[in-house]
Each structure stands twice: as structure tokens, then as C-alpha cells.
Design a protein around this motif. Sequence first.
Motif, PDB file in Angstrom:
ATOM      1  N   ILE A   7       7.800 -51.752  46.656  1.00 31.95           N
ATOM      2  CA  ILE A   7       8.157 -50.492  46.003  1.00 31.95           C
ATOM      3  C   ILE A   7       7.094 -49.431  46.269  1.00 31.95           C
ATOM      4  N   SER A   8       7.520 -48.191  46.225  1.00 36.26           N
ATOM      5  CA  SER A   8       6.611 -47.056  46.305  1.00 36.26           C
ATOM      6  C   SER A   8       6.947 -46.104  45.165  1.00 36.26           C
ATOM      7  N   PHE A   9       5.910 -45.579  44.539  1.00 31.17           N
ATOM      8  CA  PHE A   9       6.126 -44.649  43.416  1.00 31.17           C
ATOM      9  C   PHE A   9       4.948 -43.699  43.311  1.00 31.17           C
ATOM     10  N   GLY A  50      12.538 -50.003  33.396  1.00 30.58           N
ATOM     11  CA  GLY A  50      13.602 -49.107  33.820  1.00 30.58           C
ATOM     12  C   GLY A  50      13.447 -47.670  33.369  1.00 30.58           C
ATOM     13  N   LEU A  51      12.302 -47.318  32.821  1.00 30.31           N
ATOM     14  CA  LEU A  51      12.072 -45.943  32.379  1.00 30.31           C
ATOM     15  C   LEU A  51      11.677 -45.027  33.531  1.00 30.31           C
ATOM     16  N   LEU A  52      11.210 -45.602  34.627  1.00 26.68           N
ATOM     17  CA  LEU A  52      10.866 -44.837  35.818  1.00 26.68           C
ATOM     18  C   LEU A  52      11.577 -45.444  37.023  1.00 26.68           C
ATOM     19  N   ASN A  53      12.017 -44.596  37.920  1.00 29.05           N
ATOM     20  CA  ASN A  53      12.693 -45.055  39.129  1.00 29.05           C
ATOM     21  C   ASN A  53      11.741 -44.969  40.316  1.00 29.05           C
ATOM     22  N   VAL A  54      11.851 -45.904  41.232  1.00 27.77           N
ATOM     23  CA  VAL A  54      10.945 -45.951  42.381  1.00 27.77           C
ATOM     24  C   VAL A  54      11.569 -45.226  43.567  1.00 27.77           C
TER      25      VAL A  54
END
Length: 273
Positions: A7-9, A50-54
Motif C-alpha cells: 500500500i501507499s498513502f 477503513g477510515l482512510l483510503n490508500v
Amino acid sequence: MIAIENISFGYTKKKFLFKDFNFTQESGNIIGLLGENGAGKSTLLKIISGLLNVKQGNILVNNAKPIKREPDFLSDIFLVDDTPFLPALTIKTYLNIYGALYKNFDFEKMQKLLTDFQLTENQKLQKISHGQQKKFIIAFALSTNCKLLLLDEPTNGLDIPSKKIFRKVLIESVAENQTVIISTHQVKDVENVIDKIVQIADGKIVFEQEIFKITEKYQFQTVSSIANLENVKYYEKNPFGYKVIVPVAGNEETEIDIELLFNAIANKAEINL
């Protein structure tokens, strides 16, 4: 079960907090998630919940995609935020409304935890102190019996007696099939309850190991001098001499000093397992 793959965020387009980040955990551990301020501990918990999307990559938590926030997923995961928002309700009303959202919520356990934390059902959540609010939401989280509990700085705002109670109720309340991730920089507060350490820095995992495997290989000692010690992996001076990490001699194991280990990893000491 948590399976995070590549993942990247980032909070801005120009800077990634996580880049090609991987993180896998099976059920049944109490994990200490460690890292310096800004390392991404809280962000990782919000991504898992699930509060932030990647931006890219794949995530499965309890065989579901967190960002979809489906009812079955939400009923089996609970995030205790560092600064939880609580509505203007009494504890009793909150339990009646929100307890029903969790399929395995245990009202009897909740009553016991309220007693342990010296809280009563008629107290209004917005009228009690920050420390009391924190104790309430921890008690509620434990009573949900969710498969996955995410605790972000749970001991912030707790006084010394409450921290002791927190450790006690955590050990007593968590079942073998549950996973608990505790994000904290106050490592002494959780030293005796976690059974695995995950340390992150610079957007990646720099150390991951179970406590028993660490203590099988390394001793954590306080000595008056390091002059005659061989193979010291890391040391810090303190008022009593030196705190050191050295290989285990024979079968003599010691209790782990997580703060010392954290500093050793942060300073890139050679801790091999």
C-alpha cells in the motif's frame, strides 16, 4: 486477520507516509505498535479500520475490504482513538444504543469493567474528565468482544492507578482468538501485556518479533560498568550505571526492557533474531 500488501498513502500528493508498505498479522496476539511521533502509527490504525483510503495496494481485514465499511466488518472491529468523541449521553443510554451494534457485546463484562474503572451508569459522558472518558471507551471496546481491537495511545490521560487497572483488565478480557494492536509511545505502560512488537520508521517495518523469542536470545540488564562486558549490542547510561542489551548466557533469561529495545532499534543497533 490483517493482510496489507504494497500500500501507499500520504496526506499530500508530494509526500508518501507509506510507500509499498506490507503488514500481515494472524489472530491471537496483543501487539505493541511502536514508532516515533509522525511515524504513522495512528494513520495505520485508521487505514486498517477503513477510515482512510490508500492510493494503491490491497488490504483485507477479517476477510473484508475496510474502506467499504460494511456492517459485518464494523461489528467486529473497534478503534479507540487517542481523543475519542463521545455524545451528550449518560453511560447507560450509550450502552443501550451502541452496544446493540456489536454482535458479541457482553453487558455483564461491561458492568464489571465499569466497577473496575470506578464509573457508574448515571454519569454523563461529556461531564466526566478526559481520563474517565478514556476509561469508559476502553471498557466499551473490551466488552464488544470484537475480533480486532485497535487502541491508539490508550493510556494517555490515565493516572498511575488507572494505568495499572488498564493492564489488569486487558489481560483478563482478551480472548485467544482476538487480536489487539496497541499504538503507543509510552512503552512502559504496556510492557507486561503485549506479546509481540512491531516497530515502524520511515514508512516501513524496521522490527517485528514476539517477546518470548527476544528474551530467548537477549538479556536486558543494569550494570555498574560495561568495561568487562563482551558483545554488548546496545547500552545507555543511567543513574545506576548502564542499561545494556547482551546475548543470553546459557539459559538465563531476563524480563524485556521495551524502551531500551525501542531505542536500540531506532539507533540501528545490531539486534538480530
